[in-house]
Scaffold this motif. Structure first.
Motif, PDB file in Angstrom:
ATOM      1  N   SER A 290     -36.500   7.726 100.989  1.00 45.21           N
ATOM      2  CA  SER A 290     -37.305   8.633 100.134  1.00 45.21           C
ATOM      3  C   SER A 290     -38.422   9.369 101.116  1.00 45.21           C
ATOM      4  CB  SER A 290     -37.798   7.849  98.969  1.00 45.21           C
ATOM      5  OG  SER A 290     -36.743   7.355  98.293  1.00 45.21           O
ATOM      6  N   ALA A 291     -39.256   8.479 101.741  1.00 45.22           N
ATOM      7  CA  ALA A 291     -40.157   8.724 102.649  1.00 45.22           C
ATOM      8  C   ALA A 291     -39.378  10.135 103.571  1.00 45.22           C
ATOM      9  CB  ALA A 291     -40.734   7.892 103.585  1.00 45.22           C
ATOM     10  N   GLU A 292     -38.683   9.576 104.363  1.00 44.10           N
ATOM     11  CA  GLU A 292     -37.970  10.693 105.269  1.00 44.10           C
ATOM     12  C   GLU A 292     -37.505  11.944 104.593  1.00 44.10           C
ATOM     13  OE1 GLU A 292     -38.264  10.599 108.652  1.00 44.10           O
ATOM     14  OE2 GLU A 292     -38.268   8.261 109.233  1.00 44.10           O
ATOM     15  N   LEU A 293     -36.989  11.662 103.381  1.00 49.58           N
ATOM     16  CA  LEU A 293     -36.456  12.994 102.740  1.00 49.58           C
ATOM     17  C   LEU A 293     -37.907  13.810 102.490  1.00 49.58           C
ATOM     18  CD1 LEU A 293     -34.274  14.616 101.533  1.00 49.58           C
ATOM     19  CD2 LEU A 293     -34.308  13.252  99.478  1.00 49.58           C
ATOM     20  N   TYR A 294     -38.791  13.144 101.836  1.00 50.92           N
ATOM     21  CA  TYR A 294     -39.955  13.929 101.431  1.00 50.92           C
ATOM     22  C   TYR A 294     -40.572  14.640 102.672  1.00 50.92           C
ATOM     23  CZ  TYR A 294     -44.852  14.815 100.233  1.00 50.92           C
ATOM     24  OH  TYR A 294     -46.038  15.642 100.023  1.00 50.92           O
ATOM     25  N   ASP A 295     -40.772  14.100 103.677  1.00 45.64           N
ATOM     26  CA  ASP A 295     -41.233  14.599 105.050  1.00 45.64           C
ATOM     27  C   ASP A 295     -40.230  16.026 105.559  1.00 45.64           C
ATOM     28  OD1 ASP A 295     -43.076  13.024 105.115  1.00 45.64           O
ATOM     29  OD2 ASP A 295     -42.241  11.773 106.933  1.00 45.64           O
ATOM     30  N   PHE A 296     -38.781  15.821 105.269  1.00 49.61           N
ATOM     31  CA  PHE A 296     -38.139  16.784 105.599  1.00 49.61           C
ATOM     32  C   PHE A 296     -38.256  17.969 104.597  1.00 49.61           C
ATOM     33  CE2 PHE A 296     -34.312  19.004 104.143  1.00 49.61           C
ATOM     34  CZ  PHE A 296     -33.825  19.737 105.652  1.00 49.61           C
ATOM     35  N   ILE A 297     -38.434  17.591 103.342  1.00 50.31           N
ATOM     36  CA  ILE A 297     -38.671  18.631 102.118  1.00 50.31           C
ATOM     37  C   ILE A 297     -40.047  19.492 102.569  1.00 50.31           C
ATOM     38  CG2 ILE A 297     -38.984  19.159  99.968  1.00 50.31           C
ATOM     39  CD1 ILE A 297     -36.993  16.929  99.423  1.00 50.31           C
ATOM     40  N   SER A 298     -41.059  18.712 102.669  1.00 47.37           N
ATOM     41  CA  SER A 298     -42.425  19.195 102.652  1.00 47.37           C
ATOM     42  C   SER A 298     -42.918  19.833 104.102  1.00 47.37           C
ATOM     43  CB  SER A 298     -43.345  17.963 102.444  1.00 47.37           C
ATOM     44  OG  SER A 298     -43.473  17.099 103.369  1.00 47.37           O
ATOM     45  N   LYS A 299     -42.155  19.540 105.024  1.00 44.70           N
ATOM     46  CA  LYS A 299     -42.338  20.181 106.339  1.00 44.70           C
ATOM     47  C   LYS A 299     -41.413  21.121 106.910  1.00 44.70           C
ATOM     48  CE  LYS A 299     -45.127  15.939 107.670  1.00 44.70           C
ATOM     49  NZ  LYS A 299     -45.124  14.642 108.653  1.00 44.70           N
ATOM     50  N   ASP A 300     -40.218  21.062 106.433  1.00 45.29           N
ATOM     51  CA  ASP A 300     -39.051  21.734 107.138  1.00 45.29           C
ATOM     52  C   ASP A 300     -38.332  22.708 106.330  1.00 45.29           C
ATOM     53  OD1 ASP A 300     -39.009  20.290 110.024  1.00 45.29           O
ATOM     54  OD2 ASP A 300     -39.029  18.629 108.634  1.00 45.29           O
TER      55      ASP A 300
ATOM     56  N   ILE B  98     -39.702  23.841 103.488  1.00 41.80           N
ATOM     57  CA  ILE B  98     -40.559  24.611 103.034  1.00 41.80           C
ATOM     58  C   ILE B  98     -40.647  25.886 103.926  1.00 41.80           C
ATOM     59  CG2 ILE B  98     -42.418  23.614 104.022  1.00 41.80           C
ATOM     60  CD1 ILE B  98     -43.751  24.240 100.828  1.00 41.80           C
ATOM     61  N   ARG B  99     -40.353  25.622 105.105  1.00 35.29           N
ATOM     62  CA  ARG B  99     -40.451  26.595 106.135  1.00 35.29           C
ATOM     63  C   ARG B  99     -39.281  27.693 106.335  1.00 35.29           C
ATOM     64  NH1 ARG B  99     -39.961  25.458 110.902  1.00 35.29           N
ATOM     65  NH2 ARG B  99     -39.389  23.483 110.697  1.00 35.29           N
ATOM     66  N   THR B 100     -38.135  27.098 105.832  1.00 34.77           N
ATOM     67  CA  THR B 100     -36.765  27.823 106.347  1.00 34.77           C
ATOM     68  C   THR B 100     -36.163  28.254 105.068  1.00 34.77           C
ATOM     69  OG1 THR B 100     -35.604  25.484 106.467  1.00 34.77           O
ATOM     70  CG2 THR B 100     -36.377  26.547 108.317  1.00 34.77           C
ATOM     71  N   TYR B 101     -36.370  27.773 103.752  1.00 34.83           N
ATOM     72  CA  TYR B 101     -35.827  27.955 102.460  1.00 34.83           C
ATOM     73  C   TYR B 101     -36.778  28.788 101.422  1.00 34.83           C
ATOM     74  CZ  TYR B 101     -31.771  25.278 103.756  1.00 34.83           C
ATOM     75  OH  TYR B 101     -30.719  24.624 104.188  1.00 34.83           O
ATOM     76  N   PRO B 102     -36.303  29.762 100.945  1.00 32.51           N
ATOM     77  CA  PRO B 102     -37.327  30.394  99.873  1.00 32.51           C
ATOM     78  C   PRO B 102     -38.215  29.553  98.867  1.00 32.51           C
ATOM     79  CG  PRO B 102     -35.137  31.455  99.730  1.00 32.51           C
ATOM     80  CD  PRO B 102     -34.969  30.051 100.619  1.00 32.51           C
TER      81      PRO B 102
ATOM     82  N   TRP C 162     -41.788  16.958 116.159  1.00 33.74           N
ATOM     83  CA  TRP C 162     -43.337  17.015 115.951  1.00 33.74           C
ATOM     84  C   TRP C 162     -43.738  18.832 116.424  1.00 33.74           C
ATOM     85  CZ3 TRP C 162     -47.555  18.102 119.587  1.00 33.74           C
ATOM     86  CH2 TRP C 162     -48.726  17.903 119.006  1.00 33.74           C
ATOM     87  N   CYS C 163     -43.200  19.099 117.474  1.00 31.37           N
ATOM     88  CA  CYS C 163     -43.308  20.258 117.978  1.00 31.37           C
ATOM     89  C   CYS C 163     -42.550  21.667 117.131  1.00 31.37           C
ATOM     90  CB  CYS C 163     -42.965  20.519 119.516  1.00 31.37           C
ATOM     91  SG  CYS C 163     -43.965  19.605 120.544  1.00 31.37           S
ATOM     92  N   PHE C 164     -41.178  21.378 116.920  1.00 31.16           N
ATOM     93  CA  PHE C 164     -40.443  22.292 116.533  1.00 31.16           C
ATOM     94  C   PHE C 164     -39.581  21.845 115.120  1.00 31.16           C
ATOM     95  CE2 PHE C 164     -39.754  22.191 121.324  1.00 31.16           C
ATOM     96  CZ  PHE C 164     -40.485  23.431 121.424  1.00 31.16           C
ATOM     97  N   GLY C 165     -39.871  20.764 114.494  1.00 33.50           N
ATOM     98  CA  GLY C 165     -39.420  20.580 113.214  1.00 33.50           C
ATOM     99  C   GLY C 165     -38.179  19.897 113.430  1.00 33.50           C
TER     100      GLY C 165
END
Length: 468
Positions: A218-228, A230-234, A459-462
């Motif tokens: 759950s924590a890893e999935l949250y990081d993916f959604i909140s950091k990656d 959100i940058r690549t999807y509308p 950390w650098c590129f997501g």
């Protein structure tokens, strides 16, 4: 008369000394070689390439054992504490795998197969091939020493639909399927023509199980959604994402200190992750699950992380060996030797890892327990076999070194209260400890370099959001 007695005793001592010199000091290498050859020729068979089997295989002295065979459905070891990281792209899959075949294991024979039955009387294992055109073909191997470390499976509790529709997180293939499905949910939800409800359902990610595996995913999935994501999807698409964690227990991370468990609960709540405890799943369908007293809950991805169940091999042996009543694990004595149904001991058959427990000394099914058992058994086999004056080894004693869990946003929990009552840490410092500890626990130099390298790239590129 006294002179004759002294002379006779002196002559007797000289004869005895000559006899001893003849058969011991003059040919010590011959006596040692006899026992050494006997030990080298012993056929050691290890079932399983998980924490117990892989660790034992690495620590067996290759100079003493020239006939070691490992049997496992997979030809690699998986560093499971970081498996959740690979399911979202924080790490790549090869970072947490170790091949069974390597430069230091050339004396090892390996067969990618599954053990289906064991003939204890004739010291023979019955196996089925899991590779290539020979998949499904049977073969047999004889052993002198057998180590059973076949691990366990995710427990479905016989709930209808779980096995068919839920995603588990036990192996690399599981992480790969989850990673693929996450991207599928976003891509499908972004397709034009979908109604609002369908989009919301596709972007509802459900985790069943509030233990370390469920929490860390759950924590890893949250990081993916909140950091990656959100940058690549509308943004209007990402705003639809919901995460819900269900557990039958009254609180998450029940094995941790209550303060740390409460800390994780508060952090998840602030992140918008819904935690619903004391919930029972009655049924799982392809697009929804049924929660008792709550009803139908649609989802796009369901990850099942609720506990363990025994390997099919254990069920096959159930009529011949002792099983513990609670978890149906094989029971051993303090020296890890398997107990038969009549409580007699199989002297040359050992069991360790998630599939076994010790009589009157029940321990959790964790990697920490498995590795300590493997190290203990390696010492017993390396020192005891071939020893002229055998002394029974001391019983295995577990040393609890604590537990850790990642909770997202570069924060973690470290609970070492088993070592010292005040040795508890949460937050960013605990995250550094979590990463340092797991990096130090990896086996190969290659992975000790790959893991921090991919951490740095993330950390650098997501994270990579490619679907493959």
């Amino acid at each position: 008369m006294l002179f004759l007695i002294i002379s006779r005793n002196r002559i007797s001592n000289e004869i005895e000394q000559q006899y001893n010199n003849q058969f011991h000091p003059i040919f010590p290498s011959l006596v040692t070689a006899h026992h050494q050859v006997k030990q080298q020729d012993r056929r050691v068979v290890i079932l399983g390439s998980g924490w117990g089997g892989f660790k034992l295989m690495r620590e067996l002295k290759k100079a003493k054992y020239h006939n070691v065979t490992m049997i496992s459905p997979r030809n690699h070891f998986v560093f499971t504490p970081l498996l959740a990281s690979t399911s979202v792209g924080t790490l790549e899959f090869r970072c947490i795998t170790e091949p069974v075949r390597s430069d230091d294991s050339k004396k090892l024979s390996f067969y990618q197969a599954q053990c289906n039955d064991i003939d204890f009387e004739n010291q023979r294992v019955h196996c089925t091939s899991w590779i290539g055109e020979k998949n499904g073909e049977s073969f047999q191997l004889e052993y002198d020493d057998l180590i059973i470390a076949v691990g366990s499976y995710s427990n479905t509790f016989n709930i209808p639909g779980v096995k068919e529709h839920a995603y588990f997180l036990k192996d690399i293939n599981d992480a790969r399927r989850i990673r693929k499905r996450i991207i599928e949910c976003f891509e499908e939800a972004s397709r034009p023509g979908l109604d609002e409800k369908t989009k919301n359902d596709l972007l509802h990610f459900v985790v069943v199980g509030g233990g370390p595996t469920g929490i860390e995913f759950s924590a890893e999935l949250y990081d993916f959604i909140s950091k990656d994501a959100i940058r690549t999807y509308p943004r209007d698409l990402v705003s639809r994402v919901r995460m819900t964690l269900y557990d039958v227990a009254p609180q998450i991370l029940g094995s941790f200190d209550s303060q740390l468990s409460d800390y994780a609960h508060k952090k998840f709540k602030r992140k918008g992750i819904h935690i619903k405890t004391k919930r029972f799943v009655d049924q799982v369908q392809p697009d929804h699950l049924v929660i008792r007293d709550e009803g139908r809950v649609p989802y796009g991805l369901l990850v099942w992380a609720t506990g363990l169940m025994p390997s099919p091999l254990i069920e096959t042996l159930a009529e011949r060996i002792t099983l513990d009543a609670q978890n149906q694990r094989m029971v051993t004595n303090g020296n890890l030797q398997l107990l038969q149904k009549d409580s007699s001991t199989l002297q040359n058959v050992y069991a360790l890892g998630d599939c076994a427990t010790i009589d009157n000394y029940d321990l959790p099914a964790t990697a920490q327990v498995a590795t300590q058992k493997a190290s203990y058994l390696a010492k017993v086999l390396n020192n005891d076999q071939g020893n002229i004056n055998k002394t029974p080894p001391q019983s295995f004693m577990f040393k609890n070194r604590g537990k850790m869990a990642y909770i997202g946003s570069s924060e973690a929990l470290v609970d070492m209260s088993s070592v010292h009552e005040l040795a508890k840490q949460s937050g960013h410092l605990a995250w550094y400890l979590w990463r340092s500890a797991y990096l130090g626990m990896t086996f190969s130099v290659r992975n000790k370099m790959l893991i921090p390298y991919h951490w740095f790239l993330t950390w650098c590129f997501g994270r990579d959001i490619s679907r493959f």
